[in-house]
Enzyme design. Sequence first.
Site, PDB file in Angstrom:
ATOM      1  N   GLU A 173       0.795  -1.231   0.000  1.00  7.44           N
ATOM      2  CA  GLU A 173       0.000   0.000   0.000  1.00  7.44           C
ATOM      3  C   GLU A 173       0.831   1.286   0.000  1.00  7.44           C
ATOM      4  O   GLU A 173       0.889   1.998   1.004  1.00  7.44           O
ATOM      5  CB  GLU A 173      -0.936   0.030   1.208  1.00  7.44           C
ATOM      6  CG  GLU A 173      -1.969  -1.056   1.210  1.00  7.44           C
ATOM      7  CD  GLU A 173      -3.023  -0.852   2.310  1.00  7.44           C
ATOM      8  OE1 GLU A 173      -2.943   0.148   3.039  1.00  7.44           O
ATOM      9  OE2 GLU A 173      -3.929  -1.682   2.413  1.00  7.44           O
ATOM     10  N   GLU A 362      -5.207  -8.535   1.126  1.00 12.73           N
ATOM     11  CA  GLU A 362      -5.665  -8.231   2.492  1.00 12.73           C
ATOM     12  C   GLU A 362      -7.134  -7.880   2.453  1.00 12.73           C
ATOM     13  O   GLU A 362      -7.583  -7.195   1.522  1.00 12.73           O
ATOM     14  CB  GLU A 362      -4.956  -6.997   3.086  1.00 12.73           C
ATOM     15  CG  GLU A 362      -3.613  -7.238   3.693  1.00 12.73           C
ATOM     16  CD  GLU A 362      -3.051  -5.979   4.374  1.00 12.73           C
ATOM     17  OE1 GLU A 362      -3.842  -5.142   4.852  1.00 12.73           O
ATOM     18  OE2 GLU A 362      -1.821  -5.853   4.389  1.00 12.73           O
TER      19      GLU A 362
HETATM   20  C1  GAL Z   1      -3.645  -2.293   5.907  1.00 14.76           C
HETATM   21  C2  GAL Z   1      -2.221  -2.608   6.304  1.00 14.76           C
HETATM   22  C3  GAL Z   1      -2.118  -3.652   7.356  1.00 14.76           C
HETATM   23  C4  GAL Z   1      -3.181  -3.572   8.415  1.00 14.76           C
HETATM   24  C5  GAL Z   1      -4.552  -3.320   7.827  1.00 14.76           C
HETATM   25  C6  GAL Z   1      -5.646  -3.069   8.852  1.00 14.76           C
HETATM   26  O1  GAL Z   1      -3.717  -1.045   5.318  1.00 14.76           O
HETATM   27  O2  GAL Z   1      -1.516  -3.055   5.171  1.00 14.76           O
HETATM   28  O3  GAL Z   1      -0.815  -3.649   7.851  1.00 14.76           O
HETATM   29  O4  GAL Z   1      -2.834  -2.762   9.441  1.00 14.76           O
HETATM   30  O5  GAL Z   1      -4.513  -2.223   6.969  1.00 14.76           O
HETATM   31  O6  GAL Z   1      -5.639  -1.761   9.269  1.00 14.76           O
END
Ligand code: GAL
Length: 454
Positions: A173, A362
């Site tokens: 990201e 994710e």
């Molecule tokens: C994403 C990040 C993760 C995690 C997730 C939840 O943006 O890559 O490391 O923290 O959000 O907030």
Amino acid sequence: MKEYTQNLTASSFGKDFLWGVVIAAAQNEGAHNSYGKGLSIWDTFSRRNGKIKGSHKPYVACDFFHRYKDDLLLVKALGFKIFRFSISWARILPEGTGRINKEGVAFYHRVIDECLKLDLIPYVTLYHWDLPAELEKEGGWTSHLFLKWFNRFASFCAEEYGSKVKNWIILNEPFGFTSLGYMLGKHAPGRRGLNNFFPAIHNASLAQADGGRIVRSLVSQAHIGTTFSCSEVIPFSDKETDLIAAKRVDILLNRLFIEPALGLGYPRDDFKFLEKLELYNKTWKYTKRMQFDFDFIGLQNYFPVVVKYNSFIPIIQAVEVKATTRKVSHTSLGWEINPDSFYRILKRFWSYKGVKEIIVTENGASFKDKVVNGEVDDEQRINYFENYLRALLKAKKEGIHVSGYFAWTLMDNFEWSEGYAARFGLIHVDFNTQLRTIKNSGYWFRDFLMETDM
Ligand code: GAL
């Protein structure tokens, strides 16, 4: 436990679908200053007053550094095939450049070897937000030396682990860490303003493509991707001003990093939003270098945003109308739960010519979980996963090439500026004792994934 799996089956995603779970070095490893590791910007940022809720520190986190064997057994027990984790740059190169820390190098060999032994496929992220603190002193992501540093780190990792690891993710990201860390000051290193934001964006665009080329040249048969945060941007009303505000926000949230990667340069639009900013001038010179032919793109979606025109906000002239204000369903961090929007954003990214494969690298939700008599009844999270997976399946059936889904996250961990209170895990962690308790959502995944083994 209740039966949650009716109708949705893992086999309907196809037998080759990649089911994974994710962690990140700074959020899980701990051992922040031992075994030769240098400090990262999160170690130093967390010392600053008021930056992290509860003054929490990432020093011990989930102690994954010592417990990785047991934790990988849990990944296996829950039925996942893919384990995505990141390499801490400061564990490999304590000063970010120069000297290599052999103990750090050996640690990732142990993690990778353990994955392979358990028949888990490692997906390695090169950069998940934990820049070596020594490099930040020299300007961090805004420095003209940045690519030299990054390329050395990327080359080292590719050479060292490339015979065992075939799946690589260059950046996690880039919009997340450049905006929160270099524009808004909410994340490490806590810098603000366009003078920091623009150079950081530009270095990230170049690092994302350079990193791809480095891994391609050093790792045979590599499958290379990078990840993008994405959020559908919904105008608050039909008013022209709101529609245009939504377009501006969309450029930042969804287009800023993928378009340069696809060879399109920095985003253009009818309102010439970005064209008026200095960053855009870099396009003509760097279009080629910012481009890389990624094998896949990783999409990470947590919420849509609803935006409204507001003339008081410099440049972007928009504000978010929060889910809590709109009274729609949301997680404990106030993030809107909206699987339909997830479906739409997947389709939207697929519509870019040049995207060959999507992996959802994710997706997940935080809720206020409690262990009661040894059980964590997180039914809301089960519903969340079930509905988001249904949305993904719908998009897949309509022809988008989405080949995997990785849940965020294996276990509760250090959630950046939210500290340890925001719990996203499939496994609950008691941060006083390090006791792990599989939540009902973890058992749900196990039951759901079990049939893919048959
Ligand atoms: C994403 C990040 C993760 C995690 C997730 C939840 O943006 O890559 O490391 O923290 O959000 O907030």
